[in-house]
Design a protein around this motif. Structure first.
Motif, PDB file in Angstrom:
ATOM      1  N   THR A 144       0.853  -1.181   0.000  1.00  0.00           N
ATOM      2  CA  THR A 144       0.000   0.000   0.000  1.00  0.00           C
ATOM      3  C   THR A 144       0.887   1.227   0.000  1.00  0.00           C
ATOM      4  OG1 THR A 144      -1.430  -1.258   1.457  1.00  0.00           O
ATOM      5  CG2 THR A 144      -1.954   1.057   1.155  1.00  0.00           C
ATOM      6  N   THR A 169       4.433   1.924   6.754  1.00  0.00           N
ATOM      7  CA  THR A 169       3.383   1.089   6.164  1.00  0.00           C
ATOM      8  C   THR A 169       3.886   0.396   4.898  1.00  0.00           C
ATOM      9  OG1 THR A 169       1.736   2.600   7.016  1.00  0.00           O
ATOM     10  CG2 THR A 169       1.008   1.053   5.346  1.00  0.00           C
ATOM     11  N   THR A 173       3.923  -3.632   4.635  1.00  0.00           N
ATOM     12  CA  THR A 173       3.204  -4.366   3.585  1.00  0.00           C
ATOM     13  C   THR A 173       4.177  -5.084   2.665  1.00  0.00           C
ATOM     14  OG1 THR A 173       3.056  -2.323   2.328  1.00  0.00           O
ATOM     15  CG2 THR A 173       1.080  -3.018   3.457  1.00  0.00           C
TER      16      THR A 173
ATOM     17  N   THR B 128       0.385   1.929  11.609  1.00  0.00           N
ATOM     18  CA  THR B 128       1.077   1.139  10.596  1.00  0.00           C
ATOM     19  C   THR B 128       0.394  -0.211  10.391  1.00  0.00           C
ATOM     20  OG1 THR B 128       3.133   2.173  11.266  1.00  0.00           O
ATOM     21  CG2 THR B 128       3.312   0.190   9.925  1.00  0.00           C
ATOM     22  N   SER B 132      -1.510  -1.515   7.002  1.00  0.00           N
ATOM     23  CA  SER B 132      -0.690  -2.388   6.169  1.00  0.00           C
ATOM     24  C   SER B 132      -1.288  -3.754   5.889  1.00  0.00           C
ATOM     25  CB  SER B 132       0.694  -2.558   6.791  1.00  0.00           C
ATOM     26  OG  SER B 132       0.595  -3.235   8.017  1.00  0.00           O
ATOM     27  N   THR B 133      -2.148  -4.293   6.750  1.00  0.00           N
ATOM     28  CA  THR B 133      -2.689  -5.605   6.419  1.00  0.00           C
ATOM     29  C   THR B 133      -4.161  -5.493   6.070  1.00  0.00           C
ATOM     30  OG1 THR B 133      -3.208  -6.125   8.702  1.00  0.00           O
ATOM     31  CG2 THR B 133      -1.066  -6.820   7.898  1.00  0.00           C
ATOM     32  N   GLY B 166       3.206  -9.169   8.676  1.00  0.00           N
ATOM     33  CA  GLY B 166       2.893  -7.742   8.648  1.00  0.00           C
ATOM     34  C   GLY B 166       2.886  -7.148  10.049  1.00  0.00           C
ATOM     35  N   SER B 170       5.481  -4.404  11.302  1.00  0.00           N
ATOM     36  CA  SER B 170       4.986  -3.085  11.737  1.00  0.00           C
ATOM     37  C   SER B 170       5.644  -2.670  13.043  1.00  0.00           C
ATOM     38  CB  SER B 170       3.466  -3.122  11.945  1.00  0.00           C
ATOM     39  OG  SER B 170       2.805  -3.469  10.773  1.00  0.00           O
TER      40      SER B 170
END
Lengths: 193, 179
Positions: A144, A169, A173, B128, B132-133, B166, B170
């Motif tokens: 992302t 992020t 990801t 985060t 992110s997931t 993830g 993070s």
């Protein structure tokens, strides 16, 4: 596995509610969840129609085929079982691009379209193909670039640097996606052996 | 950064400008083709409905009954035994919620950010992680449901492995980048 998880979540939830004396929440939650399911599906119908309409135009103008040819070398590395001119390629590329750009509501229609095309090449229509597993792994862990929702939440909570989480992020990801791809590769190997 | 944000902002209008125009130039009956394509959207939406409801009911009952919190509480001692600070364990409910429910996880993440502050360690980690997931269960249910797949094979395991990586990534990158 899905059946078991479904049963466990439901029955453990009911038992917990019973023990803690809040059995009413079960009825409430089940009904609200059913309504929510309809709401989501209706919203999805609108989004799907909009994007699939546009995608049909792109297909008939030859744009999807062009895009598929452009991205094919990379995508075919990840999906070795797909035919060279598989119509799923274009939809997969569109889905992943939408995910990367953070266009969540465009990603789902393209993703479902890709599943439909993948299903056409499936010898056993009740069982997922390796290509489908790969696709879903990529889809749920896709890189992302802009976590727009979280930036919005952070702004609302008066963050001094709402966008400082973009880098973290992208990294997280990236790791998740890499792990997904590696695990997919190993699973496929292992199932074959 | 602002370049990428601008691309996101312009992407959709440009797609809706360029694609119909190109299609028209290539003699595609643009309006009729759009409608024909849109028809598929309706069918797909209806076909995923039962799968959505089935999964949402089970997930909501699990979360609303408090079972999720109890599960998280069981995990606290394990995590502190592993040497994680009490700040980090506050992320456990979010980590469990994330693959189950998108809106639920957003709620938990927002609450964590409010409680600890957006620029705190927990706030940055929650941001985060949430960004992110993806909601693995939702995606699997909808995607497989839409084409009638019943046996997911290893797809769920793959999704959860990616989610877990993830989560770890993070936490690690926030520690590395900010502290």
């Amino acid at each position: 596995m899905v059946n078991l998880i479904w049963l466990l979540m439901l029955s453990i939830g009911i038992l917990t509610a019973a023990v803690s004396g809040r059995i009413d929440t079960v009825t409430d939650s089940a009904m609200k969840a059913a309504e929510l399911g309809v709401e989501i599906a209706i919203q999805l119908i609108g989004m799907m129609s909009l994007w699939l309409g546009l995608m049909r135009l792109a297909e008939e103008a030859g744009l999807v085929r062009g895009l598929a040819r452009l991205g094919a070398p990379v995508i075919r590395l990840l999906f070795p079982s797909l035919k060279k001119d598989s119509p799923a390629l274009g939809a997969i590329i569109l889905n992943l691009s939408a995910n990367i750009l953070g266009l969540g509501n465009a990603a789902t229609p393209f993703g479902l379209k890709a599943m439909k095309e993948l299903q056409k090449e499936n010898p056993d229509p009740e069982t997922a193909t390796p290509a489908m597993c790969t696709f879903l792994a990529l889809n749920t862990s896709c890189i992302t670039l802009i976590p727009a929702t979280m930036i919005g939440v952070r702004m609302k909570m008066n963050s001094l640097h709402p966008t400082e989480i973009i880098g973290t992020t992208i990294f997280a990801t990236g790791c998740a996606m890499t792990a997904g791809i590696i695990a997919d590769f190993l699973f496929r190997r292992w199932r074959k052996a | 950064m602002s370049v990428i944000a601008e691309i996101s902002r312009w992407a959709i209008p440009m797609l809706f400008f360029v694609i119909p125009l190109l299609a028209y130039l290539r003699r595609v009956p643009v309006y009729e083709s759009f409608v024909a394509g849109a028809e598929d959207g309706f069918k797909t939406g209806v076909s995923i409905l039962p799968f959505l409801i089935g999964m949402l009911v089970s997930i909501r009952v699990f979360i609303d009954s408090g079972a999720l919190e109890i599960l998280a509480r069981f995990l606290y001692p394990l995590f502190s035994w592993l040497g994680l600070s009490s700040d980090l364990t506050s992320l456990i409910p979010l980590a469990i919620m994330r693959p189950l429910s998108g809106s639920g996880a957003l709620g938990v993440a927002s609450q964590l950010i409010e409680q600890y502050g957006p620029d705190s360690m927990v706030g940055r980690m929650a941001s985060t992680l949430q960004g992110s997931t993806d909601t693995t269960f939702f995606v699997l249910t909808v995607y497989f449901g839409s084409v009638g797949i019943r046996k997911y094979r290893y797809a769920l395991k793959l999704g959860l492995i990616a989610d877990f990586v993830g989560l770890v990534a993070s936490v690690w990158i926030v520690l590395k980048a900010f502290y």
